[in-house]
Design a protein around this motif. Structure first.
Motif, short mmCIF file in Angstrom:
data_model
loop_
_atom_site.label_atom_id
_atom_site.label_comp_id
_atom_site.label_asym_id
_atom_site.label_seq_id
_atom_site.Cartn_x
_atom_site.Cartn_y
_atom_site.Cartn_z
N PRO A 151 11.27 82.49 60.10
CA PRO A 151 10.63 82.87 61.36
C PRO A 151 10.47 84.37 61.48
CG PRO A 151 12.89 82.12 61.71
CD PRO A 151 12.55 81.80 60.30
N ARG A 152 9.29 84.77 61.91
CA ARG A 152 9.00 86.20 61.94
C ARG A 152 9.04 86.81 63.33
NH1 ARG A 152 2.53 86.80 60.91
NH2 ARG A 152 1.84 85.53 62.64
N THR A 153 9.30 85.99 64.36
CA THR A 153 9.40 86.52 65.72
C THR A 153 10.74 86.13 66.32
OG1 THR A 153 8.48 84.54 66.80
CG2 THR A 153 6.90 86.21 66.02
N VAL A 154 11.14 86.86 67.34
CA VAL A 154 12.41 86.53 68.01
C VAL A 154 12.32 85.16 68.66
CG1 VAL A 154 13.16 88.91 68.33
CG2 VAL A 154 11.70 87.84 70.06
N TYR A 155 11.13 84.80 69.15
CA TYR A 155 10.92 83.48 69.74
C TYR A 155 11.14 82.39 68.70
CZ TYR A 155 8.33 79.55 71.82
OH TYR A 155 7.95 78.32 72.30
N GLY A 156 10.56 82.57 67.51
CA GLY A 156 10.74 81.59 66.44
C GLY A 156 12.18 81.48 66.00
N ALA A 196 6.00 74.91 66.70
CA ALA A 196 5.34 74.97 65.40
C ALA A 196 4.40 76.16 65.34
CB ALA A 196 4.55 73.68 65.15
N SER A 197 4.68 77.18 66.14
CA SER A 197 3.81 78.35 66.22
C SER A 197 3.90 79.19 64.96
CB SER A 197 4.21 79.20 67.43
OG SER A 197 5.47 79.81 67.21
N SER A 198 3.03 80.19 64.88
CA SER A 198 3.05 81.09 63.73
C SER A 198 4.34 81.90 63.67
CB SER A 198 1.84 82.03 63.77
OG SER A 198 1.86 82.83 64.95
N ARG A 246 -12.14 93.38 73.17
CA ARG A 246 -11.30 94.50 72.73
C ARG A 246 -10.50 94.03 71.53
NH1 ARG A 246 -9.41 96.27 78.87
NH2 ARG A 246 -11.46 97.08 79.50
N THR A 247 -10.82 94.58 70.38
CA THR A 247 -10.24 94.13 69.13
C THR A 247 -8.77 94.52 69.02
OG1 THR A 247 -12.36 94.29 68.01
CG2 THR A 247 -10.40 94.23 66.62
N VAL A 248 -7.94 93.54 68.69
CA VAL A 248 -6.52 93.79 68.45
C VAL A 248 -6.35 93.99 66.95
CG1 VAL A 248 -4.20 92.85 68.64
CG2 VAL A 248 -5.90 92.34 70.41
N PRO A 249 -5.95 95.21 66.53
CA PRO A 249 -5.89 95.51 65.09
C PRO A 249 -4.64 94.95 64.43
CG PRO A 249 -5.23 97.44 66.36
CD PRO A 249 -5.62 96.38 67.36
N ARG A 250 -4.69 93.67 64.08
CA ARG A 250 -3.57 93.05 63.39
C ARG A 250 -4.07 92.33 62.16
NH1 ARG A 250 -0.81 90.15 68.68
NH2 ARG A 250 -0.09 92.06 69.73
N PRO A 251 -3.18 92.06 61.19
CA PRO A 251 -3.61 91.34 59.99
C PRO A 251 -4.09 89.93 60.33
CG PRO A 251 -1.46 92.37 59.66
CD PRO A 251 -1.78 92.49 61.12
N PRO A 252 -4.96 89.36 59.50
CA PRO A 252 -5.41 87.98 59.73
C PRO A 252 -4.22 87.03 59.81
CG PRO A 252 -6.71 89.01 58.01
CD PRO A 252 -5.58 89.96 58.31
N GLU A 253 -4.35 86.00 60.63
CA GLU A 253 -3.23 85.09 60.89
C GLU A 253 -3.76 83.66 61.01
OE1 GLU A 253 -1.00 84.66 64.91
OE2 GLU A 253 -0.04 86.31 63.85
N ARG A 254 -3.57 82.88 59.96
CA ARG A 254 -4.03 81.49 59.97
C ARG A 254 -2.90 80.60 59.45
NH1 ARG A 254 -6.62 77.43 56.99
NH2 ARG A 254 -8.19 76.27 58.19
N THR A 255 -2.20 79.94 60.34
CA THR A 255 -1.07 79.09 60.00
C THR A 255 -1.51 77.63 60.06
OG1 THR A 255 0.49 80.69 60.92
CG2 THR A 255 1.26 78.42 60.64
N VAL A 256 -1.26 76.90 58.98
CA VAL A 256 -1.59 75.48 58.94
C VAL A 256 -0.29 74.68 59.07
CG1 VAL A 256 -2.61 73.59 57.63
CG2 VAL A 256 -3.61 75.88 57.50
N VAL A 257 -0.19 73.90 60.13
CA VAL A 257 0.99 73.08 60.38
C VAL A 257 0.79 71.74 59.67
CG1 VAL A 257 2.45 72.02 62.14
CG2 VAL A 257 1.30 74.20 62.62
N ASP A 258 1.75 71.37 58.85
CA ASP A 258 1.65 70.12 58.10
C ASP A 258 1.98 68.94 59.01
OD1 ASP A 258 2.76 67.88 56.30
OD2 ASP A 258 1.85 69.24 54.86
N THR A 259 1.09 67.95 59.05
CA THR A 259 1.30 66.77 59.91
C THR A 259 1.45 65.48 59.11
OG1 THR A 259 -1.09 66.44 60.18
CG2 THR A 259 0.03 67.84 61.81
N ALA A 260 1.69 65.60 57.80
CA ALA A 260 1.79 64.40 56.96
C ALA A 260 2.94 63.50 57.40
CB ALA A 260 1.96 64.81 55.49
N LYS A 261 4.08 64.09 57.73
CA LYS A 261 5.23 63.30 58.15
C LYS A 261 4.94 62.58 59.46
CE LYS A 261 10.22 63.86 58.99
NZ LYS A 261 11.32 64.87 59.01
#
Length: 256
Positions: free
Chosen positions: A89-94, A69-71, A203-218
């Motif tokens: 999915p935006r990564t090869v892992y996903g 359930a990762s980003s 050491r700051t990693v210059p990437r866009p903000p990333e906040r993924t909310v996983v839905d747990t209602a089910k």
């Protein structure tokens, strides 16, 4: 229960289940790092999953596949974080994990797919989130993405949740197993530093903000007991108080 694998999650599942659910096979092996791009490891996992599914189909065993359930799955625009919503999915892992989910669904074997968030517990691989951050703090410099959040879940919650799902006959379905409450990565580093009484260079990693909310209602509907867990503001403190000393010991061994 048959558990395929001998890693972090397999070690936490085995003592809980023992000989119960003799017609269930949990695939607790394969790639577990969300940042991985190891295509050879992806191939090995795919072959393993296919072999297990063929056997489960022949023997009418339920195969439990541990997905993510990762980003990498839910972090892209238009992915609402629900099991039945559109997923891009935006990564090869996903993409790899979702492809294996599809293989499970088409295999002809009874199956249950658990999309697991970032689990926390003793004995994790050193490249997973909290062990890696702990090692960075110990070394004096830690890479931090300022706008990044991660959903953390104590590994101790996984086995009882799976137990309830199996006992209630949930099959041929996909469920998120997560807190649903993402935590800012800089706050995680703050918690590690305060307990170790050190201050590491960030050491700051210059990437866009990333906040993924996983839905747990089910999940909360099917397993109302899960709602008893308090994932409020003190949850990070609870995790660090419970596991940080183990992460520090592992970091010393890893570095030495």
């Amino acid at each position: 229960m048959e558990i395929v694998g001998r890693g972090f999650l397999a070690r936490h599942l085995a003592p809980h289940f023992g000989a119960r659910y003799p017609d269930v096979t949990v695939i607790a092996a394969g790639v577990s790092t969300a940042a991985s791009t190891d295509f050879a490891a992806f191939d090995r996992e795919a072959e393993l999953v296919a072999d297990v599914l063929r056997r489960c189909r022949k023997q009418r065993r339920t195969a439990v596949f541990l997905s993510t359930a990762s980003s990498g799955v839910y972090g892209a625009e238009g992915s609402p974080g629900t099991e039945d919503g559109p997923v891009f999915p935006r990564t090869v892992y996903g993409r790899h994990k979702l492809a294996l989910e599809r293989v499970c669904a088409l295999s002809g074997a009874p199956y249950l797919i658990l999309r697991l968030t970032h689990l926390v517990g003793a004995g994790q691989q050193p490249d997973q989130l909290l062990p890696a951050l702990t090692r960075g703090v110990l070394s004096g410099a830690v890479a931090v993405q300022p706008g990044a959040y991660r959903d953390l879940l104590d590994v101790r919650h996984v086995a009882p949740t799976l137990d309830v799902l199996l006992r209630r006959g949930i099959r041929n379905d996909v469920l998120n197993i997560a807190s649903g409450r993402p935590i800012a990565v800089p706050d995680i580093v703050d918690g590690i530093e305060s307990r170790m009484d050190v201050r590491a260079e960030r050491r700051t990693v210059p990437r866009p903000p990333e906040r993924t909310v996983v839905d747990t209602a089910k999940l909360r509907r099917l397993v109302p007991e899960f709602a008893a867990h308090d994932f409020g503001t003190g949850y990070l403190d609870d995790l660090l108080d419970r596991y940080l000393s183990a992460f520090v010991q592992d970091a010393v061994v890893f570095s030495g």
